[in-house]
Design a protein around this motif. Structure first.
Motif, mmCIF file in Angstrom:
data_model
loop_
_atom_site.group_PDB
_atom_site.id
_atom_site.type_symbol
_atom_site.label_atom_id
_atom_site.label_comp_id
_atom_site.label_asym_id
_atom_site.label_seq_id
_atom_site.Cartn_x
_atom_site.Cartn_y
_atom_site.Cartn_z
ATOM 1 N N PHE A 67 -21.589 -27.203 10.158
ATOM 2 C CA PHE A 67 -21.315 -26.959 11.570
ATOM 3 C C PHE A 67 -21.023 -28.296 12.241
ATOM 4 O O PHE A 67 -21.813 -29.236 12.129
ATOM 5 N N ASP A 73 -19.893 -24.167 20.546
ATOM 6 C CA ASP A 73 -19.855 -22.882 19.841
ATOM 7 C C ASP A 73 -20.474 -23.000 18.441
ATOM 8 O O ASP A 73 -21.196 -22.105 18.007
ATOM 9 N N GLU A 74 -20.201 -24.087 17.762
ATOM 10 C CA GLU A 74 -20.726 -24.259 16.403
ATOM 11 C C GLU A 74 -22.246 -24.442 16.425
ATOM 12 O O GLU A 74 -22.944 -23.952 15.544
ATOM 13 N N TYR A 76 -24.191 -23.115 18.656
ATOM 14 C CA TYR A 76 -24.671 -21.755 18.917
ATOM 15 C C TYR A 76 -24.693 -20.943 17.623
ATOM 16 O O TYR A 76 -25.659 -20.255 17.322
ATOM 17 N N TRP A 77 -23.623 -21.030 16.814
ATOM 18 C CA TRP A 77 -23.543 -20.275 15.554
ATOM 19 C C TRP A 77 -24.614 -20.736 14.570
ATOM 20 O O TRP A 77 -25.182 -19.923 13.837
ATOM 21 N N ASP A 80 -27.871 -19.306 15.752
ATOM 22 C CA ASP A 80 -27.819 -17.865 15.505
ATOM 23 C C ASP A 80 -28.049 -17.561 14.021
ATOM 24 O O ASP A 80 -28.782 -16.630 13.677
ATOM 25 N N LEU A 81 -27.455 -18.354 13.137
ATOM 26 C CA LEU A 81 -27.655 -18.173 11.694
ATOM 27 C C LEU A 81 -29.124 -18.394 11.331
ATOM 28 O O LEU A 81 -29.710 -17.616 10.578
#
Length: 165
Positions: A67, A73-74, A76-77, A80-81
């Protein structure tokens, strides 16, 4: 909030250790780099989140994903992961192909949502692997196995893939 803070907040309910460049096995890190080792209270695989050279890399099972720290956004991802892994909504899947007279060959890895694993075949999940003729033939002629790792190891599975001929 920067990525390191976002990750430490996401893992705050779990015990973790932060490693730095001066420790054995972590000398690949840049001066400001670090690796967070999240201990698994369930006695399953640990999770590692490495911050190095402008990116964060998450390691779980035999899988990893990168990431960029330059994009919100990355980050956040990534968070989230981590949350999906902790809550067993996401698992790490590793696909091996059997070779004649040799150890199994690692063919592919990935993080897969639990619902996708339940609603799809391994052929579909690893479509990119089956698109490589050598790997497709190995699986069809010799079979293989998929190893599925969750944060809660009681959910882990090993699936034998039989020969198709």
């Amino acid at each position: 909030m920067d990525a390191y803070e976002a990750v430490t907040e996401a893992i705050s309910e779990h015990e973790y250790i932060v490693h730095h460049r001066d420790e054995k096995g972590y000398d690949h890190l840049e001066e400001e780099g670090s690796t967070i080792e999240v201990l698994n209270e369930n006695k399953g695989d640990e999770m590692f989140v490495e911050f190095n050279q402008g990116e964060a890399t998450i390691f779980f099972g035999n899988n990893h994903d990168h990431f960029s720290l330059s994009f919100d956004d990355e980050i956040y991802w990534l968070v989230d992961l981590i949350d999906d892994i902790f809550n067993n909504r996401m698992c790490a899947v590793t696909l091996y192909g059997y070779r004649e007279n040799a150890d199994p060959k690692l063919l592919g890895t990935g993080f897969v949502k639990n619902k996708d694993l339940k609603n799809s075949s391994l052929d579909k999940i690893f479509e990119y692997v089956y698109g490589i003729e050598e790997y497709k033939m190995m699986l069809e002629h010799n079979g293989g196995k998929a190893i599925i790792n969750y944060w809660d190891p009681s959910l882990n599975k090993e699936i034998e893939l039989g020969k198709k001929q």
